[in-house]
Design a protein around this motif. Structure first.
Motif, PDB file in Angstrom:
ATOM      1  N   PRO A  36       0.728  -1.179  -0.151  1.00 25.48           N
ATOM      2  CA  PRO A  36      -0.108  -0.115   0.079  1.00 25.48           C
ATOM      3  C   PRO A  36       1.017   1.352   0.095  1.00 25.48           C
ATOM      4  CG  PRO A  36      -0.853  -1.547   1.802  1.00 25.48           C
ATOM      5  CD  PRO A  36       0.392  -2.227   1.161  1.00 25.48           C
ATOM      6  N   ILE A  37       2.019   1.315   0.898  1.00 21.18           N
ATOM      7  CA  ILE A  37       2.883   2.384   0.824  1.00 21.18           C
ATOM      8  C   ILE A  37       3.456   2.667  -0.719  1.00 21.18           C
ATOM      9  CG2 ILE A  37       4.930   3.357   1.656  1.00 21.18           C
ATOM     10  CD1 ILE A  37       4.183   2.153   4.524  1.00 21.18           C
ATOM     11  N   TYR A  38       3.748   1.656  -1.223  1.00 20.33           N
ATOM     12  CA  TYR A  38       4.166   1.641  -2.480  1.00 20.33           C
ATOM     13  C   TYR A  38       3.242   2.270  -3.322  1.00 20.33           C
ATOM     14  CZ  TYR A  38       5.258  -0.033  -7.173  1.00 20.33           C
ATOM     15  OH  TYR A  38       5.317  -0.151  -8.631  1.00 20.33           O
ATOM     16  N   GLN A  39       2.039   1.926  -3.454  1.00 17.73           N
ATOM     17  CA  GLN A  39       0.819   2.370  -4.253  1.00 17.73           C
ATOM     18  C   GLN A  39       0.662   3.771  -3.859  1.00 17.73           C
ATOM     19  OE1 GLN A  39      -1.272   1.839  -6.673  1.00 17.73           O
ATOM     20  NE2 GLN A  39      -0.331  -0.240  -7.190  1.00 17.73           N
ATOM     21  N   LEU A  40       0.775   4.091  -2.701  1.00 13.27           N
ATOM     22  CA  LEU A  40       0.596   5.479  -2.102  1.00 13.27           C
ATOM     23  C   LEU A  40       1.571   6.415  -2.916  1.00 13.27           C
ATOM     24  CD1 LEU A  40      -1.412   6.893  -0.247  1.00 13.27           C
ATOM     25  CD2 LEU A  40       0.506   6.960   1.446  1.00 13.27           C
ATOM     26  N   GLY A  41       2.885   5.977  -2.927  1.00 14.71           N
ATOM     27  CA  GLY A  41       3.858   6.917  -3.209  1.00 14.71           C
ATOM     28  C   GLY A  41       3.712   6.786  -4.867  1.00 14.71           C
ATOM     29  N   LEU A  42       3.477   5.680  -5.330  1.00 17.37           N
ATOM     30  CA  LEU A  42       3.412   5.800  -6.900  1.00 17.37           C
ATOM     31  C   LEU A  42       2.327   6.717  -7.519  1.00 17.37           C
ATOM     32  CD1 LEU A  42       4.362   4.231  -9.600  1.00 17.37           C
ATOM     33  CD2 LEU A  42       2.258   2.415  -9.066  1.00 17.37           C
ATOM     34  N   ALA A  90     -11.960  14.633  -0.695  1.00 12.45           N
ATOM     35  CA  ALA A  90     -13.296  15.184  -0.881  1.00 12.45           C
ATOM     36  C   ALA A  90     -13.807  15.487  -2.376  1.00 12.45           C
ATOM     37  CB  ALA A  90     -13.564  16.261   0.037  1.00 12.45           C
ATOM     38  N   SER A  91     -12.570  15.779  -2.975  1.00 11.36           N
ATOM     39  CA  SER A  91     -12.936  16.264  -4.519  1.00 11.36           C
ATOM     40  C   SER A  91     -12.064  15.099  -5.333  1.00 11.36           C
ATOM     41  CB  SER A  91     -12.583  17.492  -4.703  1.00 11.36           C
ATOM     42  OG  SER A  91     -11.211  17.699  -4.338  1.00 11.36           O
ATOM     43  N   SER A  92     -11.876  13.926  -4.790  1.00 11.88           N
ATOM     44  CA  SER A  92     -11.457  12.935  -5.586  1.00 11.88           C
ATOM     45  C   SER A  92      -9.914  13.163  -6.278  1.00 11.88           C
ATOM     46  CB  SER A  92     -12.333  12.398  -6.600  1.00 11.88           C
ATOM     47  OG  SER A  92     -13.573  12.021  -6.323  1.00 11.88           O
ATOM     48  N   GLN A  93      -9.255  14.072  -5.591  1.00 13.20           N
ATOM     49  CA  GLN A  93      -7.651  14.481  -6.301  1.00 13.20           C
ATOM     50  C   GLN A  93      -6.884  13.518  -5.342  1.00 13.20           C
ATOM     51  OE1 GLN A  93      -6.699  18.104  -7.484  1.00 13.20           O
ATOM     52  NE2 GLN A  93      -7.947  19.178  -6.084  1.00 13.20           N
ATOM     53  N   TYR A  94      -6.867  12.106  -6.049  1.00 17.24           N
ATOM     54  CA  TYR A  94      -6.140  11.034  -5.025  1.00 17.24           C
ATOM     55  C   TYR A  94      -4.787  11.287  -5.061  1.00 17.24           C
ATOM     56  CZ  TYR A  94     -10.596   8.809  -5.507  1.00 17.24           C
ATOM     57  OH  TYR A  94     -11.949   8.730  -5.523  1.00 17.24           O
ATOM     58  N   SER A  95      -4.275  11.794  -6.335  1.00 12.10           N
ATOM     59  CA  SER A  95      -2.868  12.001  -6.111  1.00 12.10           C
ATOM     60  C   SER A  95      -2.258  13.158  -5.370  1.00 12.10           C
ATOM     61  CB  SER A  95      -2.227  12.398  -7.661  1.00 12.10           C
ATOM     62  OG  SER A  95      -3.088  13.319  -8.088  1.00 12.10           O
TER      63      SER A  95
END
Lengths: 431, 303
Positions: B37-43, B267-272
């Motif tokens: 998950p951390i790898y995904q978060l960083g990616l 909240a505005s789906s800006q996941y990055s």
């Protein structure tokens, strides 16, 4: 058996991710157009949903009878978690519904997410669509294309206490300036009441002041918007609204944090002389202490006799791009938003119809609808049809602006300039 | 048996790989549940990744450190970061002080008041954060709350001023997190040999002196754990701020990093952008924890 297989899946996933890009789903439109089978429908779960379900059931029964071999599966989804449900539906077309209800400010965002089907041709060919309210139509339009059919509209008007007005010998205000002086008179005579209860987080209560003064949220078209919240006209409106916060009407310490619901709660509890509430607030006010001692008039504009433009809220019903029953789904969408359904829905739920003629009929029968119908007829406004709106909304750009002014942290000019900058950056990044 | 042994010793890599083989299942699970998950978060934090990209409405775009530079160039981020650090520090200090004081008190009172205090603390601990925050807010409500009535404050609004709003949230955070400190430290004190405490008392040490010179050094490992726990919890506080200050306070004056991340990004789906904030928080917490452990190590304490 279960754990090892999950582990294996995890390892496999870890191996696959060497491709080095976050996951996306292929949400291309389905080419299929089955003429029978099951249609899935998502509608919002309202407070006291039974009357709504009854109307929907009768539409569905008629629809199933008219189309042999089709079954309609209606599910009511909670309003609070709709964003997550809808996102999940867009991410996984297999679990998505065919037809869906959505809030009209979400339209542009959902279109950008690639979730809604363009129904411009079908909507134009539908014989009832010519009577649709222009603003309601705007709320399903993005870049000149239609992505659904309006289901109901909601507008706000001025609620006031008839007993307080009578006691103090006041008349419902005719202009926006009179609104402010009337509010201060009430507060001065009855210090335990707010004159006009206003909220620093009540964007849709503040916007009519901006619009009535000739201001706009943003100008532009077709996804290319620029904020106009810092224009001279808009600033005048913002000033008119924020000057209502103070010990002579609605003390900043209490009112700066209020949202729309808080103001209605205060009014219904008998703590305010006036409030800006919607047709949808009618039930809440009726259930409160002030039942029988209030009336509603359109919110006055700048000049006597004019009506301040209200925000046209409401919901739409659309078809998802991923549907494999395109023709049937569009037909069902039309049935669910037809004149007949909307009239029945008004009787059941009090939702205002989006057809001008149907609205006139229900207003004739129900006197409380009149001020709202008048407000709609006088012309309403809508938020920019841009996917950036949901970002501006959730980043609390406008409430922050209002609260900065109310709390005396920034001048109207500085706060609105800052808000315009944030809005423009949202328009820029969301395109 | 003998043949088996000689064979294994003839392959030295086996001796080396032996421990790793036993650790492998745990490592795989930890890797899957933590690292991946951390790898995904960083990616994700390196891409332009919003709802439109997730659901396939638009192609994913590589942005490099664009999200980070957008974050760092936002003046609000720095003021929120500062507020978060100060607020978390105040919460940790208050929680530890209250928790330790009550733990010592627990050892000094009879069974019935001890049980009552324990139950009250466990009640506070078990209360969901949303419920606790709502009740706390009601207590301090300007119109209906009992606190203003008792203190004779009229209709004073506690959430209007920046510091008074933070103070109100701090009270709630301390209220719902001191029980963990209290129970853990109490268990630690119970494990301290009675003779040591008796000797200190016979030497005429005051309660404060006993705590400072006897209990605190002996409880150091436990205090370390509760401090790190509290730092992590209080740095990541979300519910209390979100509920009690209406999503960040008047004009966003009470934002902390987690609420900021939610408001600006999720909240505005800006996941990055949200992922970038998440990575920054992760690094800060990691740094704080490492520095803290390092300081303890230097003082000659083994953990």
């Amino acid at each position: 058996m279960k754990l090892p297989s999950r582990l294996a899946a995890l390892l496999a996933a870890a191996a696959v991710v060497t491709a080095c890009a976050p996951q996306t789903s292929s949400n291309s439109s389905s080419e299929k157009d089955d003429k029978s089978g099951t249609l899935r429908v998502w509608l919002f779960q309202e407070v006291g949903n039974d009357p709504k379900a009854e109307v929907v059931d009768s539409v569905v029964t008629a629809f199933e009878k008219a189309h042999k071999g089709t079954k309609v599966d209606v599910e009511y989804i909670p309003v609070d978690t709709r964003a997550q449900r809808v996102k999940a539906a867009f991410n996984d077309p297999k679990s998505a519904p065919d037809v869906m209800e959505f809030g009209n400010t979400d339209t542009a965002g959902y279109v950008k997410d690639g979730g809604l089907l363009d129904v411009t041709k079908e909507f134009g060919a539908w014989n009832e669509s010519k009577d649709t309210d222009p603003t309601a139509k705007t709320s399903v339009t993005v870049d000149g294309k239609l992505y659904g059919s309006p289901f109901y509209v909601g507008v706000r008007a001025l609620y006031y206490r008839t007993d307080v007005f009578k006691e103090l010998g006041l008349q419902p205000p005719k202009t926006m300036d009179e609104l402010a002086t009337t509010a201060r008179k009430i507060r001065a005579a009855k210090p335990d009441l707010y004159g006009l209860v206003v909220g620093g987080a009540y964007t849709y209560g503040a916007m009519p002041f901006v619009w009535a003064n000739g201001g706009e949220l943003a100008t532009g078209k077709g996804g290319d918007y620029a904020s106009a919240i810092d224009s001279a006209a808009a600033q005048k409106g913002i000033k008119a609204y924020t000057s209502l916060f103070g010990d002579d009407n609605c003390p900043a310490a209490k009112c700066a944090g209020m949202g729309g619901n808080d103001t209605i709660t205060a009014f219904a509890a008998g703590k305010a002389g006036m409030a800006i509430g919607g047709d949808f607030s009618h039930t809440a006010v009726e259930a409160g202490k002030v039942k029988g001692e209030y009336a509603v008039v359109p919110l006055p504009g700048v000049t006597a006799g004019s009506i301040a433009p209200a925000f046209a809220g409401g919901n739409n019903i659309g078809v998802l791009k991923s549907t494999s029953h395109r023709t049937l789904a569009v037909d069902l969408m039309e049935q669910l938003t037809s004149k007949k359904t909307q009239a029945a829905m008004f009787d059941a739920m009090g939702f205002l119809p989006t057809f001008a003629d149907v609205r006139q009929q229900v207003a004739a029968k129900n006197p409380y609808v009149k001020p709202f119908a008048q407000t709609l007829a006088a012309g309403t406004k809508f938020v920019p049809a841009s996917p950036a709106w949901s970002q501006i909304d959730s980043q609390l750009v406008l409430p922050t602006m209002l609260q900065e002014i109310i709390a005396g942290k920034k001048s109207v000019a500085a706060a609105s300039e800052e808000a315009a900058k944030k809005m423009n950056s949202a328009f820029g990044s969301a395109g | 048996m003998i043949r088996g042994l000689s064979r294994s010793s003839s392959r030295p890599w086996r001796r080396w790989s032996g421990p790793w083989l036993y650790l492998a299942p745990a490592l795989v699970i930890l890797g899957g549940l933590l690292l991946y998950p951390i790898y995904q978060l960083g990616l994700i934090s390196l891409f332009h990744y919003t709802q439109a990209q997730v659901s396939g409405g638009e192609p994913t775009r590589f942005e490099g450190f664009g999200n980070y530079s957008a974050l760092f160039s936002d003046g609000e981020f720095w003021s929120v970061l500062l507020a978060t650090v100060l607020f978390a520090a105040a919460c940790v200090a208050s929680t530890l002080a209250v928790g330790c004081a009550l733990a010592v008190l627990l050892t000094r009172v009879r069974a019935v008041p001890r049980l009552a205090l324990m139950l009250a603390a466990l009640g506070a601990w078990a209360t969901p954060a949303v419920t606790g925050s709502t009740v706390w807010l009601f207590l301090f409500d300007p119109d209906f709350g009992p606190v203003n009535r008792i203190l004779g404050l009229g209709d004073h609004s506690w959430t209007y001023g920046r510091f008074s709003a933070f103070f109100l949230v701090l009270l709630e955070v301390v209220w719902c997190s001191f029980p963990f400190v209290m129970v853990t430290v109490y268990a630690g004190i119970r494990a301290v040999p009675a003779e040591v405490l008796e000797a200190a008392a016979l030497d005429g040490a005051s309660q404060w002196r006993i705590w400072r010179s006897v209990l605190a050094p002996m409880l150091r490992p436990i205090l370390t754990v509760v401090t790190i726990q509290s730092v992590i919890w209080d740095f990541k506080v979300f519910t209390q701020i979100y509920v009690m200050t209406g999503g960040g306070g008047i004009a966003n004056q009470n934002l902390v990093l987690n609420v900021y991340a939610y408001q600006q990004a999720f909240a505005s789906s800006q996941y990055s952008l949200g992922a970038a904030i998440g990575i920054v928080m992760l690094l800060i917490l990691l740094a704080v924890t490492l520095v803290y452990l390092r300081l303890l190590r230097r003082q000659g304490e083994e953990l």
